[in-house]
Design an enzyme around this catalytic site. Structure first.
Site, PDB file in Angstrom:
ATOM      1  N   SER A  55       0.865  -1.161  -0.084  1.00 63.69           N
ATOM      2  CA  SER A  55       0.121   0.038  -0.045  1.00 63.69           C
ATOM      3  C   SER A  55       1.017   1.203  -0.087  1.00 63.69           C
ATOM      4  CB  SER A  55      -0.772   0.063   1.305  1.00 63.69           C
ATOM      5  OG  SER A  55      -1.588   1.228   1.246  1.00 63.69           O
ATOM      6  N   LYS A  77       2.525  -2.566   6.217  1.00 63.75           N
ATOM      7  CA  LYS A  77       2.529  -2.446   4.938  1.00 63.75           C
ATOM      8  C   LYS A  77       4.137  -2.169   4.400  1.00 63.75           C
ATOM      9  CE  LYS A  77      -0.472  -4.168   4.207  1.00 63.75           C
ATOM     10  NZ  LYS A  77      -0.756  -5.111   3.098  1.00 63.75           N
ATOM     11  N   TYR A 109      -1.164  -0.224  10.999  1.00 64.89           N
ATOM     12  CA  TYR A 109      -1.226  -0.942   9.765  1.00 64.89           C
ATOM     13  C   TYR A 109      -0.369  -0.327   8.706  1.00 64.89           C
ATOM     14  CZ  TYR A 109      -3.737  -1.743   5.092  1.00 64.89           C
ATOM     15  OH  TYR A 109      -3.981  -2.071   3.916  1.00 64.89           O
TER      16      TYR A 109
END
Length: 285
Positions: free
Chosen positions: A168, A204, A200
């Site tokens: 991401s 990534k 999060y």
């Protein structure tokens, strides 16, 4: 244009394109994890529509995988769609999945798409923080377990096999302070290190770091890359309580099908670019 402003501008001005009709995947086998819904399902559907002989849906809940299988078969009835259970929160489950993959007669494409975005601190049953366990440790272990059939297929066919990790753009947006700790993983497992969305983002970043290191070490004609799918209106955000997220998604988010196009692009293009990070369907330096 970088940063969050650039991200939202690109979400408005770029529209992911499907694979060109001349891209053919006849005779090939793919594994897609997280394939029961969202981007993983859409990528599986798109590859099946381009002649993919067999797609293996790696899913945690078999019943949901079977529903996804029927959706793919409605569009591509000649594709051999298989549903294999795999739980990223169980090392035993992932090892069993990897061992099962060794029996495949070929494995050309792997897209590791399974992931979570948990903004509340939670330890998985392995004892590791859930975002780190599912997004990083699970993805990394599966990438190792699937290397041999990918290498064997490349040697047999004379064509590169592909391993794509779904990362991401948010990997740019974390300070990753845990890197300063004596044990990074132990620090990530401590509740007082948890900062919601930042965790999060860190998971990534770990995807990117792992992809780059693995790619630098792997020989045997396996092209390993990572892809930014963009902001998509997918089930990933179903438990996100961020105020205004639904409004942002309505304005800026791509559809799951458009996000799936980004995955299939990464898994079929840039064959001479191992270790690449792909975003908006082009190579990011």
């Amino acid at each position: 244009m970088g940063g969050m402003l650039g991200f939202f501008v690109r979400q408005l001005t770029f529209m992911p394109k499907p694979l060109p009709q001349n891209v053919r995947l006849d005779g090939k086998t793919a594994i897609v994890t997280g394939a029961n819904v969202g981007l993983g399902l859409e990528a599986s559907k798109e590859m099946a529509s381009h002649g993919l002989a067999r797609v293996i849906l790696g899913v945690r809940t078999v019943s949901k995988g079977e529903a996804a299988k029927q959706e793919i078969l409605k569009q591509s009835p000649n594709c051999d769609v298989q549903v294999w259970p795999v739980d990223h929160e169980s090392f035993e489950s992932m090892v069993a999945f990897g061992e099962r993959a060794q029996s495949l007669d070929r494995l050309d494409i792997v897209i590791l798409c399974a992931g979570v975005k948990n903004l509340v601190f939670s330890l998985s049953k392995t004892g590791h923080e859930q975002n780190v366990q599912v997004n990083h440790l699970g993805t990394s272990l599966l990438s190792l377990l699937l290397l041999k059939p990918l290498k064997d297929t490349a040697a047999k066919t004379g064509s590169p096999s592909r391993l794509t990790i779904v990362a991401s753009e948010v990997h740019f947006w974390t300070p990753f302070d845990e890197r300063k700790a004596p044990s990074i993983l132990a620090r990530l497992d401590e509740k007082d290190s948890f900062r919601g969305m930042e965790r999060y983002n860190t998971s990534k970043l770990l995807n990117i770091l792992w992809m780059r290191e693995l790619s630098s070490r792997v020989t045997g004609n396996v092209v390993i890359n990572a892809v930014n799918p963009g902001l998509c209106a997918s089930a990933l955000h179903r438990t996100d309580p961020t105020p205004g997220l639904a409004y942002l998604n309505k304005i800026f988010a791509w559809t799951p099908a458009q996000g799936g196009h980004n995955l299939t692009y990464a898994a079929t293009q840039h064959v001479d670019e191992p270790g690449a990070y792909l975003s908006e369907q082009h190579l990011e330096k």
